[in-house]
Enzyme design. Structure first.
Site, PDB file in Angstrom:
ATOM      1  N   SER A 143       0.847  -1.194   0.000  1.00  0.00           N
ATOM      2  CA  SER A 143       0.000   0.000   0.000  1.00  0.00           C
ATOM      3  C   SER A 143       0.878   1.237   0.000  1.00  0.00           C
ATOM      4  O   SER A 143       2.012   1.209   0.501  1.00  0.00           O
ATOM      5  CB  SER A 143      -0.892   0.026   1.245  1.00  0.00           C
ATOM      6  OG  SER A 143      -1.542   1.284   1.392  1.00  0.00           O
ATOM      7  N   TYR A 156      -2.047  -0.902  10.209  1.00  0.00           N
ATOM      8  CA  TYR A 156      -2.012  -1.152   8.764  1.00  0.00           C
ATOM      9  C   TYR A 156      -0.738  -0.564   8.163  1.00  0.00           C
ATOM     10  O   TYR A 156      -0.031  -1.232   7.399  1.00  0.00           O
ATOM     11  CB  TYR A 156      -3.254  -0.523   8.124  1.00  0.00           C
ATOM     12  CG  TYR A 156      -3.368  -0.715   6.635  1.00  0.00           C
ATOM     13  CD1 TYR A 156      -3.900  -1.893   6.115  1.00  0.00           C
ATOM     14  CD2 TYR A 156      -2.982   0.286   5.753  1.00  0.00           C
ATOM     15  CE1 TYR A 156      -4.028  -2.063   4.742  1.00  0.00           C
ATOM     16  CE2 TYR A 156      -3.099   0.121   4.389  1.00  0.00           C
ATOM     17  CZ  TYR A 156      -3.630  -1.059   3.884  1.00  0.00           C
ATOM     18  OH  TYR A 156      -3.746  -1.224   2.523  1.00  0.00           O
ATOM     19  N   LYS A 160       2.111  -3.051   6.534  1.00  0.00           N
ATOM     20  CA  LYS A 160       2.338  -2.947   5.084  1.00  0.00           C
ATOM     21  C   LYS A 160       3.767  -2.514   4.782  1.00  0.00           C
ATOM     22  O   LYS A 160       4.367  -2.930   3.787  1.00  0.00           O
ATOM     23  CB  LYS A 160       1.334  -1.987   4.460  1.00  0.00           C
ATOM     24  CG  LYS A 160      -0.082  -2.546   4.372  1.00  0.00           C
ATOM     25  CD  LYS A 160      -0.161  -3.733   3.430  1.00  0.00           C
ATOM     26  CE  LYS A 160      -1.606  -4.142   3.162  1.00  0.00           C
ATOM     27  NZ  LYS A 160      -1.717  -5.241   2.166  1.00  0.00           N
TER      28      LYS A 160
END
Length: 262
Positions: A143, A156, A160
């Protein structure tokens, strides 16, 4: 353009919806046989049958939770049963919402297992299959948040970023076996999850979820729009192919101009 993917076997996680399903369709259109993995077995079976019928390829559904060792073992076994994989796309993942100060250990561990350990375990199991077949491709769907974090999802962001570094590290280890490893960092991609969230957030203020999404695009993307799963899938398909033979250990941004650094 012939991408040389006909008859190859690709394993895609998170394959029943959104970006994963778009990648499945993109590969199937090139004649690639498929192992589709996701948690929802019924939906996965339906999509696998549809893909097989539409494109004339083999599409095997594996209902598995990639955040568990048992889940990854089931996927590895399914690929082995088909003769071994040529392509592995680690796509399964989801966003989060928390603060560092308040998030419990269990939530950190759950995202680590989903975004990082799933990729580690699948690489350990599938890379030997690729080696026996003369080489292969492993792609990680990370991401833009790996390098340009959003404030409301620190777990997150961190997991990532770790996936991005794992991809780089793995690439140097596996290239000796003719296995190319790369990472894709997507920006705003219009998935069902984005639409669901937008509808929830606007439910009490008139329900203009399209307007909400446009405001997000206006704020973050130079293109002032979300990308489609198909636009992102095109990059995965290309990087899976022999046309990308000198693409090794890199991270490619597909973000509509969202990245603010060079």
């Amino acid at each position: 353009m012939d991408l040389g993917l006909k008859g190859k076997l690709a394993v895609i996680t998170g394959a029943s919806v959104g970006i994963g399903l778009a990648i499945v369709e993109g590969l199937a259109a090139e004649g690639t046989d498929l192992v589709l993995a996701a948690r929802g077995g019924e939906r996965l079976e339906t999509e696998a049958a549809r893909i097989a019928g539409k494109f004339g390829v083999s599409a095997t559904a594996v209902a598995a939770d990639v955040a568990t060792a048992a889940g990854t073992e089931a996927i590895i076994a399914a690929a082995a049963k088909k003769g071994g994989a040529d392509i592995l796309i680690n796509n399964a993942g989801t966003g989060s919402n928390e603060t560092v100060m308040e998030a419990p250990d269990e939530k950190w561990q759950a995202y680590w297992d989903l975004h990082v350990m799933a990729a580690v375990r699948l690489a350990r199991g599938i890379a030997p299959q690729m080696k026996k077949r003369g080489g292969g491709v492993i792609l990680h769907n990370a991401s833009i948040c790996a390098v340009q974090p959003l404030w409301y999802e620190p777990i997150y962001n961190v997991s990532k970023s770790a996936l991005m570094m794992f991809s780089k590290t793995l690439s140097t280890e596996l290239i000796q076996d003719n296995i190319r490893v790369n990472c894709i960092n997507a920006g705003l991609i219009l998935t069902p999850d984005w639409i669901k969230t937008a509808k929830q957030l606007t439910a009490e203020s008139g329900g203009n979820w399209e307007g909400y999404l446009q405001s997000v695009a206006n704020e973050h993307a130079a293109s002032k729009r979300f990308g489609t799963p198909e636009e992102l899938a095109n990059v995965f398909v290309f990087l899976s192919s022999e046309r990308a033979s000198y693409c090794i250990g890199s991270t490619y941004f597909v973000d509509g101009g969202m990245l603010k650094t060079i």
